[in-house]
Design a protein around this motif. Sequence first.
Motif, PDB file in Angstrom:
ATOM      1  N   ARG A   9       0.841  -1.206   0.000  1.00 61.27           N
ATOM      2  CA  ARG A   9       0.000   0.000   0.000  1.00 61.27           C
ATOM      3  C   ARG A   9       0.870   1.247   0.000  1.00 61.27           C
ATOM      4  O   ARG A   9       1.881   1.287   0.686  1.00 61.27           O
ATOM      5  CB  ARG A   9      -0.838   0.035   1.279  1.00 61.27           C
ATOM      6  CG  ARG A   9      -2.063  -0.795   1.271  1.00 61.27           C
ATOM      7  CD  ARG A   9      -3.007  -0.357   2.385  1.00 61.27           C
ATOM      8  NE  ARG A   9      -2.505  -0.610   3.724  1.00 61.27           N
ATOM      9  CZ  ARG A   9      -2.572  -1.776   4.335  1.00 61.27           C
ATOM     10  NH1 ARG A   9      -3.095  -2.816   3.716  1.00 61.27           N
ATOM     11  NH2 ARG A   9      -2.106  -1.928   5.560  1.00 61.27           N
ATOM     12  N   PRO A  10       0.431   2.282  -0.705  1.00 62.26           N
ATOM     13  CA  PRO A  10       1.169   3.551  -0.642  1.00 62.26           C
ATOM     14  C   PRO A  10       1.024   4.194   0.737  1.00 62.26           C
ATOM     15  O   PRO A  10       0.125   3.862   1.506  1.00 62.26           O
ATOM     16  CB  PRO A  10       0.474   4.420  -1.696  1.00 62.26           C
ATOM     17  CG  PRO A  10      -0.373   3.487  -2.501  1.00 62.26           C
ATOM     18  CD  PRO A  10      -0.712   2.344  -1.620  1.00 62.26           C
ATOM     19  N   MET A  11       1.926   5.138   1.024  1.00 62.26           N
ATOM     20  CA  MET A  11       1.756   6.036   2.158  1.00 62.26           C
ATOM     21  C   MET A  11       1.014   7.259   1.623  1.00 62.26           C
ATOM     22  O   MET A  11       1.267   7.704   0.498  1.00 62.26           O
ATOM     23  CB  MET A  11       3.113   6.478   2.705  1.00 62.26           C
ATOM     24  CG  MET A  11       4.030   5.342   3.110  1.00 62.26           C
ATOM     25  SD  MET A  11       3.527   4.580   4.647  1.00 62.26           S
ATOM     26  CE  MET A  11       4.479   5.532   5.816  1.00 62.26           C
ATOM     27  N   VAL A  12       0.126   7.798   2.433  1.00 63.87           N
ATOM     28  CA  VAL A  12      -0.681   8.924   1.970  1.00 63.87           C
ATOM     29  C   VAL A  12      -0.116  10.221   2.567  1.00 63.87           C
ATOM     30  O   VAL A  12      -0.189  10.438   3.770  1.00 63.87           O
ATOM     31  CB  VAL A  12      -2.165   8.732   2.366  1.00 63.87           C
ATOM     32  CG1 VAL A  12      -2.996   9.896   1.859  1.00 63.87           C
ATOM     33  CG2 VAL A  12      -2.680   7.410   1.837  1.00 63.87           C
ATOM     34  N   PHE A  13       0.521  11.024   1.725  1.00 57.31           N
ATOM     35  CA  PHE A  13       1.102  12.299   2.183  1.00 57.31           C
ATOM     36  C   PHE A  13       1.178  13.253   1.006  1.00 57.31           C
ATOM     37  O   PHE A  13       1.061  12.836  -0.152  1.00 57.31           O
ATOM     38  CB  PHE A  13       2.477  12.066   2.816  1.00 57.31           C
ATOM     39  CG  PHE A  13       3.505  11.510   1.864  1.00 57.31           C
ATOM     40  CD1 PHE A  13       3.514  10.147   1.548  1.00 57.31           C
ATOM     41  CD2 PHE A  13       4.463  12.337   1.272  1.00 57.31           C
ATOM     42  CE1 PHE A  13       4.456   9.632   0.669  1.00 57.31           C
ATOM     43  CE2 PHE A  13       5.406  11.826   0.387  1.00 57.31           C
ATOM     44  CZ  PHE A  13       5.399  10.459   0.084  1.00 57.31           C
ATOM     45  N   ASP A  14       1.343  14.506   1.293  1.00 53.68           N
ATOM     46  CA  ASP A  14       1.328  15.538   0.250  1.00 53.68           C
ATOM     47  C   ASP A  14       2.453  15.279  -0.752  1.00 53.68           C
ATOM     48  O   ASP A  14       3.611  15.142  -0.378  1.00 53.68           O
ATOM     49  CB  ASP A  14       1.517  16.919   0.912  1.00 53.68           C
ATOM     50  CG  ASP A  14       1.293  18.052  -0.105  1.00 53.68           C
ATOM     51  OD1 ASP A  14       0.710  17.780  -1.175  1.00 53.68           O
ATOM     52  OD2 ASP A  14       1.705  19.184   0.197  1.00 53.68           O
ATOM     53  N   GLY A  15       2.092  15.187  -2.000  1.00 59.75           N
ATOM     54  CA  GLY A  15       3.099  14.997  -3.043  1.00 59.75           C
ATOM     55  C   GLY A  15       3.521  13.555  -3.230  1.00 59.75           C
ATOM     56  O   GLY A  15       4.559  13.286  -3.824  1.00 59.75           O
ATOM     57  N   ASN A  16       2.676  12.633  -2.776  1.00 58.36           N
ATOM     58  CA  ASN A  16       3.058  11.216  -2.881  1.00 58.36           C
ATOM     59  C   ASN A  16       2.864  10.666  -4.289  1.00 58.36           C
ATOM     60  O   ASN A  16       3.069   9.486  -4.518  1.00 58.36           O
ATOM     61  CB  ASN A  16       2.276  10.367  -1.863  1.00 58.36           C
ATOM     62  CG  ASN A  16       0.776  10.356  -2.141  1.00 58.36           C
ATOM     63  OD1 ASN A  16       0.271  11.204  -2.876  1.00 58.36           O
ATOM     64  ND2 ASN A  16       0.079   9.406  -1.546  1.00 58.36           N
ATOM     65  N   ASP A  17       2.452  11.551  -5.208  1.00 56.72           N
ATOM     66  CA  ASP A  17       2.235  11.061  -6.572  1.00 56.72           C
ATOM     67  C   ASP A  17       3.321  11.555  -7.525  1.00 56.72           C
ATOM     68  O   ASP A  17       3.196  11.408  -8.726  1.00 56.72           O
ATOM     69  CB  ASP A  17       0.859  11.524  -7.079  1.00 56.72           C
ATOM     70  CG  ASP A  17       0.789  13.036  -7.238  1.00 56.72           C
ATOM     71  OD1 ASP A  17       1.438  13.737  -6.432  1.00 56.72           O
ATOM     72  OD2 ASP A  17       0.107  13.509  -8.169  1.00 56.72           O
ATOM     73  N   ARG A  18       4.359  12.151  -6.987  1.00 60.42           N
ATOM     74  CA  ARG A  18       5.383  12.696  -7.869  1.00 60.42           C
ATOM     75  C   ARG A  18       6.176  11.560  -8.515  1.00 60.42           C
ATOM     76  O   ARG A  18       6.463  10.570  -7.862  1.00 60.42           O
ATOM     77  CB  ARG A  18       6.321  13.607  -7.070  1.00 60.42           C
ATOM     78  CG  ARG A  18       6.833  14.781  -7.862  1.00 60.42           C
ATOM     79  CD  ARG A  18       7.543  15.795  -6.991  1.00 60.42           C
ATOM     80  NE  ARG A  18       6.687  16.502  -6.038  1.00 60.42           N
ATOM     81  CZ  ARG A  18       5.867  17.504  -6.360  1.00 60.42           C
ATOM     82  NH1 ARG A  18       5.744  17.893  -7.607  1.00 60.42           N
ATOM     83  NH2 ARG A  18       5.168  18.104  -5.423  1.00 60.42           N
ATOM     84  N   PRO A  19       6.479  11.676  -9.821  1.00 64.34           N
ATOM     85  CA  PRO A  19       7.264  10.609 -10.455  1.00 64.34           C
ATOM     86  C   PRO A  19       8.545  10.353  -9.669  1.00 64.34           C
ATOM     87  O   PRO A  19       9.241  11.298  -9.291  1.00 64.34           O
ATOM     88  CB  PRO A  19       7.561  11.172 -11.844  1.00 64.34           C
ATOM     89  CG  PRO A  19       6.422  12.095 -12.116  1.00 64.34           C
ATOM     90  CD  PRO A  19       6.083  12.710 -10.787  1.00 64.34           C
ATOM     91  N   GLY A  20       8.818   9.100  -9.423  1.00 58.44           N
ATOM     92  CA  GLY A  20       9.951   8.732  -8.573  1.00 58.44           C
ATOM     93  C   GLY A  20       9.496   8.240  -7.219  1.00 58.44           C
ATOM     94  O   GLY A  20      10.233   7.550  -6.528  1.00 58.44           O
ATOM     95  N   VAL A  21       8.261   8.614  -6.846  1.00 61.06           N
ATOM     96  CA  VAL A  21       7.684   8.067  -5.616  1.00 61.06           C
ATOM     97  C   VAL A  21       6.985   6.770  -6.007  1.00 61.06           C
ATOM     98  O   VAL A  21       6.101   6.783  -6.871  1.00 61.06           O
ATOM     99  CB  VAL A  21       6.686   9.046  -4.961  1.00 61.06           C
ATOM    100  CG1 VAL A  21       6.155   8.465  -3.661  1.00 61.06           C
ATOM    101  CG2 VAL A  21       7.329  10.396  -4.740  1.00 61.06           C
ATOM    102  N   MET A  22       7.402   5.676  -5.432  1.00 59.76           N
ATOM    103  CA  MET A  22       6.806   4.401  -5.826  1.00 59.76           C
ATOM    104  C   MET A  22       6.859   3.410  -4.675  1.00 59.76           C
ATOM    105  O   MET A  22       7.364   3.714  -3.600  1.00 59.76           O
ATOM    106  CB  MET A  22       7.527   3.835  -7.055  1.00 59.76           C
ATOM    107  CG  MET A  22       8.982   3.492  -6.803  1.00 59.76           C
ATOM    108  SD  MET A  22       9.893   3.143  -8.326  1.00 59.76           S
ATOM    109  CE  MET A  22       8.957   1.811  -8.976  1.00 59.76           C
TER     110      MET A  22
END
Lengths: 100, 1018, 143
Positions: free
Chosen positions: B313-326
């Motif tokens: 599961r992802p962590m939910v935080f501001d900017g967690n969708d930026r390319p490189g966040v995986m």
Amino acid sequence: MLLIHGPYCDDTLPELEFAYAGAAHIARPADPMSLSDEEWRDFLYVRSNPRGLHAERWRYIHGCGRFFNASRDTVGDKFSVTYKAGKPRPDLEKAVQMSK
Amino acid sequence: MQAGGLGADQIQQIQLGGKMSDLRISDRGRVDHARPVRFTFDGKTFAGLEGDTVASALLANGQHLMGRGFKYHRPRGVVTAGSEEPNALIGTTRGPGQFEPNTHATMQEIYDGLSTESQNKWPSLKFDIGAINDRLYMLFSAGFYYKTFMWPKSFWDKVYEPFIRRAAGLGRSLTYLDPDHYASRYLHCDVLIVGAGPSGLAAALTAARSGPSVVVVDEQAEMGEALLSEPSVEIDRDQVWGWLASTLAEPASLPNVRLMNRSTAIGYYHQNMVGLCQKLTDHLSDVPADAPRERLWRVRAGQVILAQGAIDRPMVFDGNDRPGVMMAGAAQTFLNRFGVKVGVRPVILTSNDSAWYTAFDLADAGCKVAAIVDTRTDIPPALMQAAMSRQIEALTGYTATATSGRLRVKSIRVNPVRGGRVGAARTIACDAVLMCGGWTPSLHLFSHTKGSLEWDAKAKAYLPGHKTEAVHIAGAGRGLWGIAAVLADGAQAGADALRDLGRKAGAATYAVTNDRTGTGITQKELPTDRSPSSAKAFVDFQNDVTAKDIRLAVREGMRSIEHVKRYTTNGMATDQGKLSNMNGLTIASDALGKDIPQVGLTTFRPPYTPTTFGALAGYHKGSHFEVTRKTPIDSWAVENGAAFEPVALWRRASYFSKAGEDMHAAVNRECRATRQSLGIFDASTLGKIEVSGPDAVEFMNRMYTNPWAKLAPGKCRYGLLLGEDGFIRDDGVIGRMRDDLFHVTTTGGAARVLNMMEDYLQTEWPDLQVWLTSTTEEWATIAINGPNAHKLLAPLVEGQNMSDAAFPHMSVAECTVASFPSRLFRISFTGELGFEVNVPARHGRALWEKLMEVGKAYDVCPYGTETMHILRAEKGYIIIGQDTDGTVTPEDAGIGWAIGKAKPDFVGKRSLAWPDIVAKGRKQLVGLSTENPKDALVEGAQIVLDPKQPKPMKMIGHVTSSYWSEALGRSIAMAVVQGGFDRMGDTLHIPTADGGSQAAKVTGSVFDDPAGDRLKVE
Amino acid sequence: MNASIKSFDAISVTVLPAVARLNLRIAPANLEVASAAFGLPLPGKIGQRVAANGRAAWCLSPDEWLLHGPEAEQTAIVADFATARVKAPRSLTVISDREFTIAITGPRAQELLSVACPLDLSGMVPGTAKRTLFDSAQVVLIR
């Protein structure tokens, strides 16, 4: 796709070969003309819609061609028992026990 | 790369992400380093290796950016390494006219010549104008569909609808016919195992050794799942990949085992029927001719073992969708399976032990792990030690509050959390953020069975509860962690399945070393020191749903998780919330102030992953879309220029045009020829039923409205069949061949009529000694009509006196026609002198040709269904289903004469006495004559009394049939009209599509030869 | 289907020569009369077959039998049953042209049928028959 036990061939077969044919144990009145409009309406249209076991008619339309009766669970969809047309309605409680 | 050239952005990325050559580790992973593969992405050529997916190959080239968000068009990178991927959805072009949208870049294998493109972007992936939506965030919050577009009403046509249409949908759809073909199969087995990871393989070995038929399916190109990403593990003293190879070799050698890779179990249906979609050619550069692209399997299994693992599961935080966040697990897979470092300076962000191992593997592979940020404070000492020994900084009890970077993450902002307070921020430069917020057991298929999912506080996950099918769940699907545990569990599941099949088996045991077990916590969106209202902390990457949206939905009154889901669209994208459901649920339960199990789960529905329509359609496309039934005379019609029309499943000749004729001219000529001399018509599609047995006449009396007792053998009669509700179901001419044998003809609905007859016979009147046999296809039927019909036929008949006295209208006989054995009817559906000859189907064409030959003397004219329709309409003969619609009684249709009033009972008789059936003002079938004889009415057009009345107009009926009558030199029509019989001579109006209306006078429905003089032999 | 099936060595698909086909319906109690008329002891269980002297019969339903015989004997079979009709009511319908028979032979024959037949045919006993579906078409499968 459900599996259905054909009571005539004693084989368990895919639903695809069968056709639903309405509620079971509703006999056509011997003399329809003697019925009141209300009685005729009830025979034609009024059906129960139970949650749980439902007495149904099915036809093994692409196999032996026979109409037969079944008890099927309207919640889980599965058949608990099938039996030949003309045979009395089985003890449904017992049928459920047996199917478990 | 060189071939494609480098853009400025790309150079920048490569500087950030390290040199490309650094990203691929030679001789690491399961890709073939000796076999380079070239493919394109958005027009640029990229190099990868055989065994790469598009995602792994792009990552090896430093390209994280693979798509744009659905709603805000934010730049998106690949997040996972599997079919749960929400972001890296690409269009693939496999060859000319072979495009597919929404392919997982993480699943698509590369091959030489593959062309791929990113989606949801315009004009380019790096600069997308739709990203303006990101600034209009307020407009797109939860429920925006319901709120934003409510007003003003006038905005709908010009603004909202075009906008929604442009924004909706994912990828671009095909605008041409799919040139590929698709196959399908049924398969039966004793044990079906879904998922070939450690638990699935252990189950397979246990089951296979006992001898039942076993099918193992896995969606990946290569079997092994987690084992492919954990090369340091040893099983039975063998390095895991060595163990895997020998393990796969064993079942592959057994005849009772079928291993199917690239096969996704898409749905789990009743009684252990599982649908599989097997991809056969999407990974090949040279596709064998005739090879199907995909094959849909319908598997019926005695026992099913679901070993589908778990999804991180992802962590939910501001900017967690930026390319490189995986996902950390994905980074580990890219590293170990594909030999690709997703970055050279990663930060780990986790609440689970598993991501620590990712950090260790990356560090050991030469990455500079900038930090391990763990939200927990209580970390196993062994992990802390392992981090320390690798000089990785471990920040425990930390939160993440932001990321930076436009097309690739550049840094992450982290803060300590002490006593619930978020402390001072610190920014860590990085080129990847690898997160793990826990593991969600993959139980989608189990959920399809309506099996219950129950919250397990220890595993912090929903685990399988009550089962409705013969199914076993094994491994990480049951919340287990570590190779040893899932191997043992898989072996046990295999043994359990065998036991339930009535076989004996012991579960194998496995010795595992270097296993990586662990634990972790589940949490809502991470705490922040900034205003949560400006945070874009994504829960659902694919549908662009943020934590704030979910809280807003709860604030606005959504209490049920099902409502929250629909209001926010969380989990409603094609990934069905594989990453987002648990995070959404956790946040919703926090907002609701309830425990997770009290809030409950939403439902997973098939298919597990998006499935092509092609696979579902299988062979049912093009000419195989539906069965085409052809008559024995069809080939003659083809050779003689017939135009065809489908009538139910039949293909029927509709008219035969001669050179230069359009349909109208051809049909007019056919009508004239038949009325003036002789027409012949292929009527083989008529349904035919043999009613045979000593009680046949009694059965006919009960089924049909007409009386049958007095119909002598050798005679025939029009028969009318009602439903028990009194409405017309079918009709046809019925011949009595013997005392105990009727030849019944029906409309095209023969199968339906036969089913109805069987129903009554078997269940209401089992005492009757009657049997029914369908003979529709046994006979070819040729109708011969026209003043010269008798002249043509009589010389060809043997065994029947053809004089008018011996064989009058409505007679039937067994005789020979042109020496073919036949059942000959003297009947007419045209109003002309007519016959119908039935011969065994094999003789149909020969008889037809003989009649054409002999008929030359009378200018014989073959005619089709168009002419048949017109000729019958001129006589007012109805067609069931065209002039009737299931609410028409015999009286309504003007054929009350067909009712045997003296009969005590027949099917439908009682209903004819209903108050509503005998009431005045019912819709009745009448003729219509347009005021302008050249005006043709449109079939189905509504009829009104006053065309000037305001809309909506009161409609009193509709046109059922409408033709140009060549015989009458004007148009004719039939219609059902309220109280029609009492409106004879009235003028009615039929509004037309262009806003005008046509006037027509109500007439009787027999337009031509009302006395029936032409039926006689002159 | 799409690829030419004939191209597989493992399967051959051929249309068999015409035979006389008849559909017999009779109460099971009167089966002996029918057996005498046809010259074969008709089986009483659904799916079973008897065959001898170029004739064969399969039981398809509690009161239904499919009869096959040489084409030349069709008229004689019909006549024999006509004589028997006085002893026991029954229905005998010629369906020689209603159907045709396709032979599918070879090691992968069963696999070919699995393309559109929903039944598990692995346990089907040679000689037996089963009315079922192939895609949307009703068929009688004879192994």
